[in-house]
Scaffold this motif. Structure first.
Motif, mmCIF file in Angstrom:
data_model
loop_
_atom_site.group_PDB
_atom_site.id
_atom_site.type_symbol
_atom_site.label_atom_id
_atom_site.label_comp_id
_atom_site.label_asym_id
_atom_site.label_seq_id
_atom_site.Cartn_x
_atom_site.Cartn_y
_atom_site.Cartn_z
ATOM 1 N N GLY A 104 0.817 -1.206 0.000
ATOM 2 C CA GLY A 104 0.000 0.000 0.000
ATOM 3 C C GLY A 104 0.851 1.256 0.000
ATOM 4 N N GLY A 105 0.372 2.283 -0.676
ATOM 5 C CA GLY A 105 1.101 3.540 -0.732
ATOM 6 C C GLY A 105 2.324 3.467 -1.626
ATOM 7 N N GLU A 106 3.240 4.370 -1.391
ATOM 8 C CA GLU A 106 4.467 4.444 -2.172
ATOM 9 C C GLU A 106 5.654 4.366 -1.227
ATOM 10 O OE1 GLU A 106 4.974 7.123 -5.862
ATOM 11 O OE2 GLU A 106 6.106 8.169 -4.303
ATOM 12 N N VAL A 107 6.698 3.692 -1.656
ATOM 13 C CA VAL A 107 7.903 3.597 -0.836
ATOM 14 C C VAL A 107 9.110 4.032 -1.654
ATOM 15 C CG1 VAL A 107 7.005 1.724 0.591
ATOM 16 C CG2 VAL A 107 8.344 1.186 -1.444
ATOM 17 N N SER A 108 10.138 4.472 -0.940
ATOM 18 C CA SER A 108 11.404 4.860 -1.550
ATOM 19 C C SER A 108 12.494 3.941 -1.040
ATOM 20 C CB SER A 108 11.742 6.311 -1.194
ATOM 21 O OG SER A 108 10.724 7.192 -1.628
ATOM 22 N N LEU A 109 13.567 3.829 -1.788
ATOM 23 C CA LEU A 109 14.676 2.988 -1.359
ATOM 24 C C LEU A 109 15.219 3.478 -0.023
ATOM 25 C CD1 LEU A 109 16.585 0.651 -1.968
ATOM 26 C CD2 LEU A 109 18.030 2.243 -3.263
ATOM 27 N N SER A 110 15.222 4.785 0.172
ATOM 28 C CA SER A 110 15.739 5.355 1.419
ATOM 29 C C SER A 110 14.896 4.974 2.636
ATOM 30 C CB SER A 110 15.823 6.883 1.311
ATOM 31 O OG SER A 110 14.554 7.433 0.988
ATOM 32 N N ASP A 111 13.675 4.473 2.407
ATOM 33 C CA ASP A 111 12.844 4.016 3.531
ATOM 34 C C ASP A 111 13.457 2.800 4.208
ATOM 35 O OD1 ASP A 111 10.964 5.991 3.029
ATOM 36 O OD2 ASP A 111 9.714 4.695 1.773
ATOM 37 N N PHE A 112 14.362 2.125 3.520
ATOM 38 C CA PHE A 112 14.976 0.911 4.057
ATOM 39 C C PHE A 112 16.412 1.152 4.495
ATOM 40 C CE2 PHE A 112 11.862 -0.199 0.759
ATOM 41 C CZ PHE A 112 10.904 -0.794 1.575
ATOM 42 N N LYS A 113 16.718 2.408 4.774
ATOM 43 C CA LYS A 113 18.036 2.745 5.288
ATOM 44 C C LYS A 113 18.242 1.989 6.599
ATOM 45 C CE LYS A 113 20.928 6.706 6.539
ATOM 46 N NZ LYS A 113 20.967 8.171 6.767
ATOM 47 N N THR A 167 -0.273 -5.674 -10.445
ATOM 48 C CA THR A 167 -0.776 -4.591 -9.601
ATOM 49 C C THR A 167 -0.196 -4.786 -8.206
ATOM 50 O OG1 THR A 167 -2.712 -5.852 -8.869
ATOM 51 C CG2 THR A 167 -2.947 -4.532 -10.898
ATOM 52 N N PRO A 168 -0.213 -3.757 -7.361
ATOM 53 C CA PRO A 168 0.276 -3.923 -5.988
ATOM 54 C C PRO A 168 -0.428 -5.071 -5.264
ATOM 55 C CG PRO A 168 0.092 -1.609 -6.481
ATOM 56 C CD PRO A 168 -0.520 -2.337 -7.646
ATOM 57 N N LYS A 169 -1.739 -5.176 -5.409
ATOM 58 C CA LYS A 169 -2.490 -6.235 -4.743
ATOM 59 C C LYS A 169 -2.087 -7.609 -5.255
ATOM 60 C CE LYS A 169 -7.233 -7.793 -3.817
ATOM 61 N NZ LYS A 169 -8.681 -7.512 -4.056
ATOM 62 N N HIS A 170 -1.924 -7.711 -6.565
ATOM 63 C CA HIS A 170 -1.533 -8.986 -7.179
ATOM 64 C C HIS A 170 -0.125 -9.378 -6.726
ATOM 65 C CE1 HIS A 170 -1.655 -12.159 -10.215
ATOM 66 N NE2 HIS A 170 -0.447 -11.790 -10.595
ATOM 67 N N LEU A 171 0.775 -8.413 -6.692
ATOM 68 C CA LEU A 171 2.144 -8.674 -6.253
ATOM 69 C C LEU A 171 2.179 -9.159 -4.806
ATOM 70 C CD1 LEU A 171 4.213 -5.704 -7.739
ATOM 71 C CD2 LEU A 171 4.618 -8.131 -8.135
ATOM 72 N N ASN A 172 1.352 -8.538 -3.967
ATOM 73 C CA ASN A 172 1.335 -8.913 -2.553
ATOM 74 C C ASN A 172 0.923 -10.374 -2.375
ATOM 75 O OD1 ASN A 172 1.681 -7.976 0.215
ATOM 76 N ND2 ASN A 172 -0.501 -8.376 0.430
ATOM 77 N N LYS A 173 -0.068 -10.785 -3.153
ATOM 78 C CA LYS A 173 -0.540 -12.170 -3.070
ATOM 79 C C LYS A 173 0.511 -13.129 -3.602
ATOM 80 C CE LYS A 173 -4.774 -14.812 -3.607
ATOM 81 N NZ LYS A 173 -6.200 -14.753 -4.010
ATOM 82 N N TYR A 174 1.155 -12.753 -4.672
ATOM 83 C CA TYR A 174 2.204 -13.585 -5.272
ATOM 84 C C TYR A 174 3.366 -13.782 -4.301
ATOM 85 C CZ TYR A 174 6.036 -14.725 -8.541
ATOM 86 O OH TYR A 174 7.107 -15.304 -9.170
#
Length: 212
Positions: free
Chosen positions: A50-59, A111-118
């Protein structure tokens, strides 16, 4: 006799010192995986959580990132399963400091939802990223992750090894040829090397731990 014993003790001490230095040296070498210049960079994409994430969020985390797509019949599910096996070899504390990202190159289908299930089939903590084609192309270019659509005509996806409950056999998607690299990033988001589906799990585990 005393001289011989003294000489033997000296040799044993030298051997012990060599072993200690060798172990220390290999440990340091592992921890000092070279930073690969000219690869990687900051980006933001839609998240499967959900939402948007950036690579820097995983610093402060070691990031393992792979470019693929859910309609992939072989290398993608094989690679995700391989990473999952490695993650299961880590302690809970170590796992909490490692993030796996799956960047979908198929913005027409995933889609984000499809990816999450996968990705839940492999590990619920894995995060899928997808967005508009231009944004995906930008990220792929940053990481030199080549991919190409094999044809403009969609083909049936019923051959897939991994099928999701809400999919029907008549659904169709594009086929892609893409990079098989697992990008390894340190806690400063710098690319430090690559893993592949054929990389030994223990080697992967040790290198990931060395970067924590």
């Amino acid at each position: 006799m005393k001289k011989t014993l003294k000489k033997l003790m000296t040799m044993l001490a030298a051997v012990q010192l060599y072993l200690v230095l060798a172990l220390f040296g290999s440990s340091v070498a592992l921890a000092q995986m070279p930073v690969l210049k000219g690869i990687g960079g900051e980006f933001s994409l839609k998240s499967s959580k959900g939402g948007e994430v950036s690579l820097s969020d995983f610093k402060d985390k070691v990031v393992l990132m792979f470019f693929g797509y859910t309609n992939c019949a072989d290398i993608c599910p094989t690679t995700m399963a391989h990473i999952s096996q490695m993650m299961n070899k880590l302690t809970p504390e170590q796992r909490s400091r490692v993030q796996v990202l799956f960047v979908s190159i198929d913005s027409d289908y995933d889609t984000p939802k499809h990816l999450n299930k996968y990705l839940a089939y492999f590990d619920p903590s894995f995060i899928g990223l997808v967005d508009e084609r231009e944004k995906i192309d930008y990220v792929a270019k940053l990481f030199h992750a080549d991919y190409i659509k094999l044809a403009n005509d969609k083909v049936t996806t019923e051959f897939k090894k991994l099928s999701l409950d809400d999919e029907k056999q008549e659904q169709k998607g594009y086929l892609y040829s893409h990079s098989a690299k697992i990008f390894v990033m340190d806690t400063h988001s710098r690319v430090r090397g690559f893993f592949y589906a054929g990389t030994a799990i223990e080697d992967m585990r040790q290198q990931v731990i060395s970067l924590l």
